[in-house]
Write a protein that holds these residues in place. Structure first.
Motif, PDB file in Angstrom:
ATOM      1  N   GLY A   1       0.630  -1.151  -0.015  1.00  0.00           N
ATOM      2  CA  GLY A   1      -0.077  -0.084   0.214  1.00  0.00           C
ATOM      3  C   GLY A   1       0.829   1.445   0.265  1.00  0.00           C
ATOM      4  N   PRO A   2       1.772   1.499   1.005  1.00  0.00           N
ATOM      5  CA  PRO A   2       2.505   2.724   0.970  1.00  0.00           C
ATOM      6  C   PRO A   2       3.081   3.178  -0.357  1.00  0.00           C
ATOM      7  N   PRO A   3       4.027   2.140  -0.860  1.00  0.00           N
ATOM      8  CA  PRO A   3       4.588   2.363  -2.105  1.00  0.00           C
ATOM      9  C   PRO A   3       3.757   2.832  -3.271  1.00  0.00           C
ATOM     10  N   LEU A   4       2.439   2.368  -3.284  1.00  0.00           N
ATOM     11  CA  LEU A   4       1.559   2.701  -4.148  1.00  0.00           C
ATOM     12  C   LEU A   4       1.153   4.016  -3.834  1.00  0.00           C
ATOM     13  N   ALA A   5       0.745   4.594  -2.588  1.00  0.00           N
ATOM     14  CA  ALA A   5       0.573   5.851  -2.324  1.00  0.00           C
ATOM     15  C   ALA A   5       0.709   7.104  -2.758  1.00  0.00           C
ATOM     16  N   ALA A   6       2.150   7.091  -2.588  1.00  0.00           N
ATOM     17  CA  ALA A   6       2.946   8.312  -3.247  1.00  0.00           C
ATOM     18  C   ALA A   6       2.867   8.482  -4.573  1.00  0.00           C
ATOM     19  N   PRO A   7       2.981   7.421  -5.294  1.00  0.00           N
ATOM     20  CA  PRO A   7       2.839   7.639  -6.787  1.00  0.00           C
ATOM     21  C   PRO A   7       1.389   8.225  -7.270  1.00  0.00           C
ATOM     22  N   LEU A   8       0.375   7.422  -6.586  1.00  0.00           N
ATOM     23  CA  LEU A   8      -0.758   7.900  -6.848  1.00  0.00           C
ATOM     24  C   LEU A   8      -1.080   9.462  -6.671  1.00  0.00           C
ATOM     25  N   LEU A   9      -0.670   9.938  -5.190  1.00  0.00           N
ATOM     26  CA  LEU A   9      -0.951  11.357  -4.740  1.00  0.00           C
ATOM     27  C   LEU A   9      -0.083  12.178  -5.570  1.00  0.00           C
ATOM     28  N   PHE A  10       1.278  11.956  -6.059  1.00  0.00           N
ATOM     29  CA  PHE A  10       2.030  12.876  -6.718  1.00  0.00           C
ATOM     30  C   PHE A  10       1.936  12.967  -7.987  1.00  0.00           C
ATOM     31  N   THR A  11       1.425  11.761  -8.719  1.00  0.00           N
ATOM     32  CA  THR A  11       1.138  11.712 -10.080  1.00  0.00           C
ATOM     33  C   THR A  11      -0.165  11.778 -10.647  1.00  0.00           C
ATOM     34  N   VAL A  12      -1.209  11.398 -10.032  1.00  0.00           N
ATOM     35  CA  VAL A  12      -2.604  11.612 -10.522  1.00  0.00           C
ATOM     36  C   VAL A  12      -3.669  12.104  -9.392  1.00  0.00           C
ATOM     37  N   GLY A  13      -3.096  12.499  -8.372  1.00  0.00           N
ATOM     38  CA  GLY A  13      -3.545  13.415  -7.439  1.00  0.00           C
ATOM     39  C   GLY A  13      -4.386  12.836  -6.495  1.00  0.00           C
ATOM     40  N   LEU A  14      -4.793  13.480  -5.276  1.00  0.00           N
ATOM     41  CA  LEU A  14      -5.417  12.929  -4.139  1.00  0.00           C
ATOM     42  C   LEU A  14      -6.805  12.157  -4.491  1.00  0.00           C
ATOM     43  N   GLN A  15      -7.360  12.800  -5.369  1.00  0.00           N
ATOM     44  CA  GLN A  15      -8.624  12.070  -5.636  1.00  0.00           C
ATOM     45  C   GLN A  15      -8.787  10.773  -6.037  1.00  0.00           C
ATOM     46  N   TRP A  16      -7.672  10.320  -6.888  1.00  0.00           N
ATOM     47  CA  TRP A  16      -7.731   9.073  -7.238  1.00  0.00           C
ATOM     48  C   TRP A  16      -7.271   7.995  -6.372  1.00  0.00           C
ATOM     49  N   ALA A  17      -6.382   8.540  -5.457  1.00  0.00           N
ATOM     50  CA  ALA A  17      -6.046   7.770  -4.435  1.00  0.00           C
ATOM     51  C   ALA A  17      -7.019   7.457  -3.532  1.00  0.00           C
ATOM     52  N   LEU A  18      -7.899   8.248  -3.315  1.00  0.00           N
ATOM     53  CA  LEU A  18      -9.215   8.068  -2.416  1.00  0.00           C
ATOM     54  C   LEU A  18     -10.130   7.270  -3.032  1.00  0.00           C
ATOM     55  N   LEU A  19     -10.179   7.351  -4.332  1.00  0.00           N
ATOM     56  CA  LEU A  19     -11.224   6.544  -4.985  1.00  0.00           C
ATOM     57  C   LEU A  19     -10.866   5.027  -5.043  1.00  0.00           C
ATOM     58  N   PHE A  20      -9.418   4.804  -4.978  1.00  0.00           N
ATOM     59  CA  PHE A  20      -8.944   3.461  -5.062  1.00  0.00           C
ATOM     60  C   PHE A  20      -9.605   2.876  -3.719  1.00  0.00           C
ATOM     61  N   ASN A  21      -9.654   3.613  -2.658  1.00  0.00           N
ATOM     62  CA  ASN A  21      -9.985   2.902  -1.265  1.00  0.00           C
ATOM     63  C   ASN A  21     -11.553   2.908  -1.283  1.00  0.00           C
ATOM     64  N   ALA A  22     -12.282   3.556  -2.049  1.00  0.00           N
ATOM     65  CA  ALA A  22     -13.654   3.607  -2.078  1.00  0.00           C
ATOM     66  C   ALA A  22     -14.079   2.219  -2.796  1.00  0.00           C
ATOM     67  N   LEU A  23     -13.328   2.013  -3.817  1.00  0.00           N
ATOM     68  CA  LEU A  23     -13.666   0.833  -4.686  1.00  0.00           C
ATOM     69  C   LEU A  23     -13.280  -0.582  -3.977  1.00  0.00           C
ATOM     70  N   SER A  24     -12.199  -0.292  -3.103  1.00  0.00           N
ATOM     71  CA  SER A  24     -11.854  -1.615  -2.386  1.00  0.00           C
ATOM     72  C   SER A  24     -12.989  -1.817  -1.301  1.00  0.00           C
ATOM     73  N   TYR A  25     -13.805  -0.700  -0.929  1.00  0.00           N
ATOM     74  CA  TYR A  25     -14.708  -1.451  -0.129  1.00  0.00           C
ATOM     75  C   TYR A  25     -15.933  -1.945  -0.885  1.00  0.00           C
ATOM     76  N   LEU A  26     -16.044  -1.271  -2.044  1.00  0.00           N
ATOM     77  CA  LEU A  26     -17.025  -2.201  -2.971  1.00  0.00           C
ATOM     78  C   LEU A  26     -16.682  -3.487  -3.400  1.00  0.00           C
ATOM     79  N   VAL A  27     -15.624  -3.928  -3.538  1.00  0.00           N
ATOM     80  CA  VAL A  27     -14.773  -5.312  -3.655  1.00  0.00           C
ATOM     81  C   VAL A  27     -15.126  -6.015  -2.415  1.00  0.00           C
ATOM     82  N   SER A  28     -15.147  -5.575  -1.265  1.00  0.00           N
ATOM     83  CA  SER A  28     -15.231  -6.288  -0.015  1.00  0.00           C
ATOM     84  C   SER A  28     -16.660  -6.513   0.094  1.00  0.00           C
TER      85      SER A  28
END
Length: 465
Positions: free
Chosen positions: A171-198
């Motif tokens: 998780g942490p190595p994924l977080a930094a590229p997501l934040l600084f490359t595509v932005g905060l929104q997409w990093a948060l959306l990743f977690n929202a979709l993980s709850y949908l999978v669960s």
């Protein structure tokens, strides 16, 4: 034999595999989410501000507040509610909450005051972790009903721990590229979709217990105990059960080693090992890999020697390894020892899961978990604070020697923690039952009271190969 057939014994059953997959995806999402929020607060919202460290610490405090204040009461509701509905409901709540924060995060950071952003972040973290206090006991109860064999329960606990460790490696190595490359929104959306999978994994799982519970006659509305009465009944059950108290005490003592390491290990690297702080991250990686190895091996070890022996031997071994680690002066040897140290720590944590399940009747499982986890979390917090105070104040100028060995403040704290863990192993050898199973749980009477069994139940897994 196909690869799938070989995997099924490891994942216990198709139903458990579904639950595990949902947990795995959600855990990675949580790791990405937590790391992203910390990075965003520190590097964007509080960049160049003197209050940056306090702002970041607020995320940790929000998490701890949910565990400490919501956890104990959550168990009462979980014991009353349908477990499957509880798990599904919490995933819906958490997914919608993160989705809402994702929508707000499209607003530029400078358009809202920092206090508003921090309030939104803290509130989201608080509610997410409060919801997890309902999800965790419900999942614990469901697994207990689906997995009835002691070795399989240890294997399930090992898989859960390995999954959690792996999530925090991925998780942490994924977080930094997501934040600084595509932005905060997409990093948060990743977690929202993980709850949908669960949610989908839980909804598609057959949660029918392997051994159905005996049907209970419907209780009259006037006979149903109140919330406070249920809560105190759970506390009384826990306090009167010497076996559960012993397990809790052992777990709290076990926090001495990990709590001291989490607080002081970075200073141990620079002062005792005479290494650069840049290599500190390798110690965390070694602990993560060791945790995965210990968790995956725990089921097999419990099957060989039993949960009780795994517990007390693991305590003694990890305590001795921590003492040995405290005497190191070179980084490579310390790195190896830390990897070996975390293996028995993880194994004994895994071994305690079937003991805890065997000692708790179904109607009290939510409340028992809701007592066990917050107390151990509090112990970890207090140990970290105490270790920091001792190293920074109480033992700051401590220096001594014995048998040709020199002692400083940090290595002394590690050594004393290790010796206490060894003593906990001795206590476990005496306090835990001689058989490989926990004593039979007390039966619940009216209003949650418990009745003492006349004699301890005969062990059912003694001498298991």
């Amino acid at each position: 034999m196909s690869a799938l057939a070989r995997l099924r014994p490891t994942l216990i059953s198709p139903t458990y595999t579904r639950l595990w997959f949902g947990q795995a995806v959600s855990s990675v999402g949580d790791a990405v989410f937590s790391t992203t929020l910390v990075l965003w607060v520190a590097t964007v919202l509080a960049e160049g501000k003197s209050w940056g460290p306090q702002a970041v610490s607020g995320v940790v405090l929000a998490t701890s507040a949910a565990v400490m204040f919501v956890g104990p009461l959550a168990g009462v509701f979980v014991d009353r509610w349908d477990k499957r509905a509880t798990m599904l409901g919490t995933e819906v709540l958490r997914g919608l909450l993160v989705a809402a924060l994702t929508a707000v995060s499209f607003v530029p950071a400078e358009d809202l005051p920092a206090g508003v952003w921090l309030g939104l972040v803290y509130a989201t973290v608080l509610v997410l972790n409060a919801a997890s206090q309902f999800f965790t006991p419900a999942r614990f109860s469901v697994i207990a009903e689906l997995v009835t064999d002691e070795a399989d329960r240890a294997r399930a606990a090992g898989l859960a721990q390995a999954t959690g460790q792996t999530a925090w490696i991925i998780g942490p190595p994924l977080a930094a590229p997501l934040l600084f490359t595509v932005g905060l929104q997409w990093a948060l959306l990743f977690n929202a979709l993980s709850y949908l999978v669960s949610y989908l994994a839980i909804r598609g799982a057959d949660l029918t217990p392997v051994v159905p519970a005996a049907p209970k006659p419907p209780a009259k509305a006037a006979e149903r105990p109140g919330l406070f009465q249920d809560f105190t009944a759970g506390l009384r059950f826990f306090g009167r059960n010497r076996f559960l108290v012993a397990l809790l005490l052992l777990t709290v003592i076990g926090q001495l080693g990990t709590g001291a390491l989490s607080t002081l290990n970075v200073f141990f690297v620079t002062r005792n090992l005479h290494a650069s702080a840049e290599v500190y991250g390798y110690l965390g990686m070694a602990m993560g890999i060791g945790g995965i190895a210990g968790a995956l091996a725990a089921g097999r070890v419990v099957q060989w020697i039993g949960a009780r022996r795994t517990t007390w031997i693991g305590l003694m071994a990890s305590g001795a390894l921590l003492v040995l680690y405290s005497r190191q002066t070179g980084f490579p040897a310390a790195l190896t020892l830390l990897f070996v140290f975390i293996v028995p720590i993880t194994m004994l944590n895994t071994a305690m899961a079937p003991l805890l399940l065997a000692a708790t009747p179904q109607e009290f499982r939510g409340r028992v978990v809701a007592v066990f986890y917050p107390v151990t979390r509090l112990a970890a917090m207090l140990t970290a604070v105490l270790s920091g105070w001792l190293a920074g104040s109480g033992l700051r100028d401590f220096s001594g020697s014995a048998a040709g060995l020199r002692f400083g403040p940090i290595d002394t704290i590690f050594a004393v923690s290790g010796l206490l863990i060894v003593l906990a192993g001795v206590y476990a050898r005496i306090a835990l039952p001689a058989a490989d199973t926990a004593p039979a749980p007390k039966t619940a009477g009216p209003a949650g009271d418990t009745a003492e069994p006349a004699e301890p139940a005969e062990p059912t897994l003694e001498g298991r190969p």
